[in-house]
Design an enzyme around this catalytic site. Structure first.
Site, PDB file in Angstrom:
ATOM      1  CB  SER A 125      20.086   6.542  37.293  1.00 46.27           C
ATOM      2  OG  SER A 125      21.238   5.749  38.027  1.00 46.27           O
ATOM      3  CG  ASP A 168      24.939   0.327  36.014  1.00 46.91           C
ATOM      4  OD1 ASP A 168      25.869   0.713  37.125  1.00 46.91           O
ATOM      5  OD2 ASP A 168      23.912   0.221  35.615  1.00 46.91           O
ATOM      6  CG  HIS A 184      25.740   4.029  36.221  1.00 47.57           C
ATOM      7  ND1 HIS A 184      24.697   2.926  36.298  1.00 47.57           N
ATOM      8  CD2 HIS A 184      24.989   5.765  36.867  1.00 47.57           C
ATOM      9  CE1 HIS A 184      22.823   3.684  37.050  1.00 47.57           C
ATOM     10  NE2 HIS A 184      23.392   5.000  37.312  1.00 47.57           N
TER      11      HIS A 184
END
EC number: 3.1.1.-
Length: 319
Positions: free
Chosen positions: A165, A262, A292
């Protein structure tokens, strides 16, 4: 985008991803949606404890390293005495959450599967630290360990960066920072990037996906950005919008992992397509049915374990 027009994500995710979503932690207080960042950090740390148990055991050491901003905590995982390389891991959390404990299992598995030393860097979170402080702290830690490699019994001749991320953005940004400023910290053999954001401001997946289940609505993404950046001009910096950097030359081999549902998936796709178009070494893999942050859930998800193994194998293949 009108919420009703978004995809019904929770109906489409895989069975194992649904199991994760439906896993309850009875001792966990409610998410402090309107709370302070400090309260959100405390909750995030508590929630991640469940997902960090039963990780591989190995020699582990904690050190503080100097930077121009002060000392930064690091954690070194030694899977074997004679490691072929060192991987620096940068945790995710939207630049505002996360620490070495929330991502401990991820780092241990990465060290175990790669048999490389892994160093987690506890960079200063935002909004206390503003761009580019986190990158400069990461680079400073890398330089410190390069200079003191013998003292810490690590192999810094070949290194890599890895992150999930926001940590994926920091990983690639740090590698490009070293290249652009010609800083020698050892040969950067590879960069491992799990579902990162790399500079897109809008995309198909950002419109169709994202909700309360992943904390990645348009409003969430704006909040993370405002906490991280120092000013509006930073949005176009080549170390925040990485597509404004030169991706046509000397980019270390990149493993780019995408989660199917995501909202940041198009960032990964664009990064891969850009690098591939300019003959930069890269590999893209999409993990079907995932949300995600799925990398956290290897305790329950085979796909998360697979994604970590894939990244480790990609890195060791570059050595």
């Amino acid at each position: 985008m009108k919420p009703e027009n978004k995809l019904p994500v929770l109906d489409l995710i895989s069975a194992e991803m649904k199991t994760v979503v439906n896993t309850l932690q009875p001792d966990l207080p409610p998410w402090p949606a309107t709370g302070t960042i400090a309260e959100q950090r405390q909750y995030y740390t508590l929630e991640r404890r469940f997902w960090n148990v039963s990780a591989p055991e190995m020699a582990t050491r904690a050190y503080r390293v100097p930077t121009k901003y002060g000392q930064v905590k690091t954690r070194i995982f030694y899977p074997q005495p004679d490691s072929p390389a060192t991987l620096f891991y940068l945790h995710g959390g939207g630049f505002i959450l996360g620490n070495l404990d929330t991502h401990d299992r991820i780092m241990r598995l990465l060290a175990s599967y790669s048999q490389c030393t892994v160093i987690g860097i506890d960079y200063t979170l935002s909004p206390e630290a503003r761009f580019p402080q986190a990158i400069e702290e990461i680079v400073a830690a890398c330089c410190y360990f390069h200079q003191q490699a013998e003292d810490y019994q690590i192999n810094m001749s070949r290194i890599g960066f890895a992150g999930d991320s926001a940590g994926a953005m920091l990983a690639l940004a740090s590698a490009l920072w070293l290249r652009d400023k010609q800083i020698d910290c050892g040969k950067v053999a590879g960069v491992l990037l799990w579902y990162g954001l790399y500079g897109l401001r809008d995309s198909v997946t950002r419109r169709l996906l994202g909700g309360v289940w992943d904390g990645l609505t348009q409003q969430d993404l704006q909040m993370y950005e405002e906490a991280y950046l120092s000013n509006d001009a930073d949005r176009e910096s080549p170390y925040y919008c990485l597509f404004n950097n030169d991706l046509t030359r000397e980019v270390p081999p990149c493993f780019i992992a995408g989660a199917e549902f995501d909202p940041l998936l198009d960032d990964s796709r664009l990064l891969y397509q850009t690098l591939a178009a300019h003959q930069q070494p890269c590999e893209f893999k999409l993990y079907p049915g995932t949300l995600h942050a799925f990398l956290h859930y290897s305790r329950m998800m085979k796909t998360a374990d697979e994604a970590l193994r894939d990244g480790a194998q990609f890195f060791t293949a570059q050595l």
